[in-house]
Design an enzyme around this catalytic site. Structure first.
Site, short mmCIF file in Angstrom:
data_model
loop_
_atom_site.label_atom_id
_atom_site.label_comp_id
_atom_site.label_asym_id
_atom_site.label_seq_id
_atom_site.Cartn_x
_atom_site.Cartn_y
_atom_site.Cartn_z
N ASN A 17 0.81 -1.22 0.00
CA ASN A 17 0.00 0.00 0.00
C ASN A 17 0.85 1.28 0.00
O ASN A 17 1.92 1.32 -0.59
CB ASN A 17 -0.98 -0.01 1.18
CG ASN A 17 -1.82 -1.27 1.20
OD1 ASN A 17 -2.19 -1.77 0.17
ND2 ASN A 17 -2.10 -1.79 2.38
N TYR A 18 0.34 2.30 0.71
CA TYR A 18 0.98 3.62 0.67
C TYR A 18 1.54 4.08 2.01
O TYR A 18 2.20 5.10 2.09
CB TYR A 18 -0.05 4.67 0.22
CG TYR A 18 -0.63 4.41 -1.13
CD1 TYR A 18 0.08 4.74 -2.28
CD2 TYR A 18 -1.89 3.83 -1.27
CE1 TYR A 18 -0.44 4.48 -3.53
CE2 TYR A 18 -2.42 3.58 -2.52
CZ TYR A 18 -1.70 3.91 -3.64
OH TYR A 18 -2.22 3.66 -4.88
N ASP A 20 3.75 3.00 4.41
CA ASP A 20 5.18 3.06 4.75
C ASP A 20 5.82 4.26 4.05
O ASP A 20 6.49 5.08 4.66
CB ASP A 20 5.89 1.76 4.31
CG ASP A 20 5.13 0.52 4.75
OD1 ASP A 20 5.14 0.23 5.94
OD2 ASP A 20 4.51 -0.13 3.88
N TYR A 190 -9.67 -0.63 2.99
CA TYR A 190 -9.27 -1.89 2.39
C TYR A 190 -10.53 -2.54 1.83
O TYR A 190 -11.65 -2.13 2.18
CB TYR A 190 -8.61 -2.79 3.45
CG TYR A 190 -7.42 -2.13 4.11
CD1 TYR A 190 -6.28 -1.83 3.39
CD2 TYR A 190 -7.47 -1.75 5.46
CE1 TYR A 190 -5.20 -1.18 3.98
CE2 TYR A 190 -6.39 -1.10 6.06
CZ TYR A 190 -5.26 -0.82 5.30
OH TYR A 190 -4.21 -0.16 5.89
N GLN A 240 -0.23 13.66 -1.82
CA GLN A 240 -0.39 13.66 -0.36
C GLN A 240 -0.66 15.06 0.17
O GLN A 240 -1.45 15.24 1.10
CB GLN A 240 0.86 13.08 0.30
CG GLN A 240 0.67 12.79 1.76
CD GLN A 240 1.95 12.34 2.43
OE1 GLN A 240 2.95 13.05 2.42
NE2 GLN A 240 1.93 11.16 3.02
N ARG A 256 -7.94 4.67 6.70
CA ARG A 256 -7.40 3.33 6.99
C ARG A 256 -5.94 3.46 7.44
O ARG A 256 -5.35 4.54 7.42
CB ARG A 256 -7.51 2.47 5.75
CG ARG A 256 -6.49 2.83 4.67
CD ARG A 256 -6.70 2.04 3.41
NE ARG A 256 -5.48 1.98 2.61
CZ ARG A 256 -5.43 1.55 1.36
NH1 ARG A 256 -6.51 1.12 0.76
NH2 ARG A 256 -4.27 1.53 0.71
N GLY A 257 -5.34 2.31 7.78
CA GLY A 257 -3.89 2.25 8.00
C GLY A 257 -3.42 3.17 9.10
O GLY A 257 -3.94 3.17 10.22
N GLU A 258 -2.43 4.00 8.78
CA GLU A 258 -1.82 4.86 9.81
C GLU A 258 -1.88 6.34 9.44
O GLU A 258 -2.40 7.16 10.19
CB GLU A 258 -0.36 4.43 10.01
CG GLU A 258 0.39 5.32 10.98
CD GLU A 258 1.68 4.74 11.51
OE1 GLU A 258 1.79 3.51 11.64
OE2 GLU A 258 2.59 5.54 11.81
N ASP A 259 -1.37 6.68 8.26
CA ASP A 259 -1.23 8.11 7.98
C ASP A 259 -2.58 8.78 7.70
O ASP A 259 -2.84 9.88 8.20
CB ASP A 259 -0.27 8.32 6.80
CG ASP A 259 0.12 9.77 6.65
OD1 ASP A 259 0.64 10.36 7.62
OD2 ASP A 259 -0.15 10.36 5.58
N SER A 260 -3.45 8.14 6.92
CA SER A 260 -4.76 8.76 6.65
C SER A 260 -5.59 8.82 7.94
O SER A 260 -6.39 9.75 8.14
CB SER A 260 -5.52 8.03 5.54
OG SER A 260 -5.72 6.67 5.85
#
Ligand code: TRH
Length: 355
Positions: A17-18, A20, A190, A240, A256-260
């Protein structure tokens, strides 16, 4: 004491994904743009960086493909004052060997994943001496607790937000002007088996719902697609630096994930988190840890659980809660924004150790 701005190497292995690449690019940009650090980002897959930052070649970060094998010998002079290993990605042994021959040791940090779990505060800043070489790696944990490394937030965030023009944003992406009772929703998740049922609930909703799906215009042609009261709009994957604009333009954001997930908190709008799934449901403990510290946790719990595979999302119930979520979302963002951000804490941490 170094008298020039520190040199910093950030190493990033893209797992998927995006996220990392997204976290590393955001941090790299901030260290270079806000602190004048001379930053190289070594990344083993350039594709996500090209999407996140199509203009990255213009600086201020030097983006480098992480070569395999790493060229050896590598000289001490070509190692950096601050070396950031993102998410335990394991530095090239030749680079570590070169770090060990420096006269002034590098500050070597392992930047960890974000978690709201209570153990994080106790692990932030811990040292791990290398078993063979005279080197020490330190763990840098992002987090919500003031005793952690904090969260990424650019210095000009509030200024950018003040300058944001929602009508111009909508016009740019071919969206009609907002009607008074419209609910605008962004969706970044996801693959989720709960989505078809949720879309049916949106189509049957009393209020018009405009659903914006970034990153889907590559697969679905641009333009609205209407079912009942739901209008769905594919959008391109935004750079971004512009993803925040989408969050500001919406009343509810699925992230989702971490940054968003972090960006949704700065946007201070109601949001729903699709957490990165892990083996044995380990992610559910992380989800609950966050719900436990968020002022709207009890209001969010059922819907977030269902969106993460534990139950069926009850849209009518969640929609009725939305107006009451606005104030705690703002309060949370203000509380976090009043604390030092991750880049400033990391700079402070390193400067103290580079003396
Ligand atoms: O893409 P993600 O799911 O990334 C990750 C990875 O899966 C990683 O391995 C995992 O460990 C981590 O999540 C928790 O979600 P994330 O972290 O939100 O990253 C998405 C990035 O993409 C973020 O920087 C925001 C950015 N973005 C844009 O720049 N434009 C867009 O249009 C969208 C939708 C996102």
């Amino acid at each position: 004491m170094i008298n020039k701005p520190p040199r910093c190497d950030i190493f990033c292995a893209v797992v998927d994904n995006y996220g990392d690449a997204g976290v590393c690019w955001r941090l790299a940009r901030q260290l270079a743009a806000e602190y004048g650090w001379r930053v190289r980002l070594w990344i083993d897959d350039l594709a996500p960086v090209r999407q996140l930052a199509p203009d990255h070649a213009a600086g201020p970060v030097e983006v480098r493909a992480w070569p395999t094998p790493w060229p050896a010998p590598w000289l001490a002079a070509d190692t950096a004052d601050v070396v950031i290993e993102a998410f335990a990605c394991a530095l090239p042994p030749a680079y570590i060997g070169a770090m060990a021959t420096r006269t002034r040791p590098s500050v070597w940090l392992n930047l960890e994943y974000l978690s709201a779990e209570s153990w994080v505060a106790g692990c932030h800043g811990l040292s791990s001496p290398d078993p063979r070489l005279p080197l020490v790696k330190q763990f840098f944990f992002p987090g919500f607790d003031p005793r952690t490394g904090g969260l990424l937030r650019e210095r000009n965030y509030d200024e950018r937000r003040k300058a944001f023009d929602e009508s111009a944003f909508r016009a740019e992406f071919g969206l009609p002007p907002r009607s008074t009772d419209e609910l605008t929703i962004s969706l970044f998740s996801y693959p989720n088996p709960a989505l078809p049922e949720l879309m049916r609930a949106w189509a049957a909703s009393k209020h018009p719902i405009r659903l914006l799906r970034p990153g889907s215009s590559e697969t679905v042609p641009l333009g609205g697609n209407r079912t009942g009261n739901l209008s769905a709009h594919p959008l391109p994957f935004l750079p971004q630096s512009r993803y925040d604009e989408l969050l500001w333009a919406c009343d509810l954001n699925f992230v989702r994930g971490e940054d968003s997930f972090v960006r949704a908190q700065w946007a201070a709008k109601p949001f729903v988190w699709h957490i990165y799934p892990q083996a044995d449901d380990a992610h559910m403990a992380k989800l609950d840890a966050f719900l436990a510290i968020h002022p709207a946790g009890p209001q969010l719990r059922d819907f977030w659980h269902a969106w993460n595979g534990k139950g069926t999302p009850d849209w009518a119930d969640f929609a009725a809660r939305l107006p009451g979520l606005k104030a705690p979302m703002r309060h949370w963002a203000m509380t976090l924004a009043a604390r030092p951000d991750l880049a400033s804490r990391l700079v402070q941490f390193c400067i103290e150790r580079l003396k």
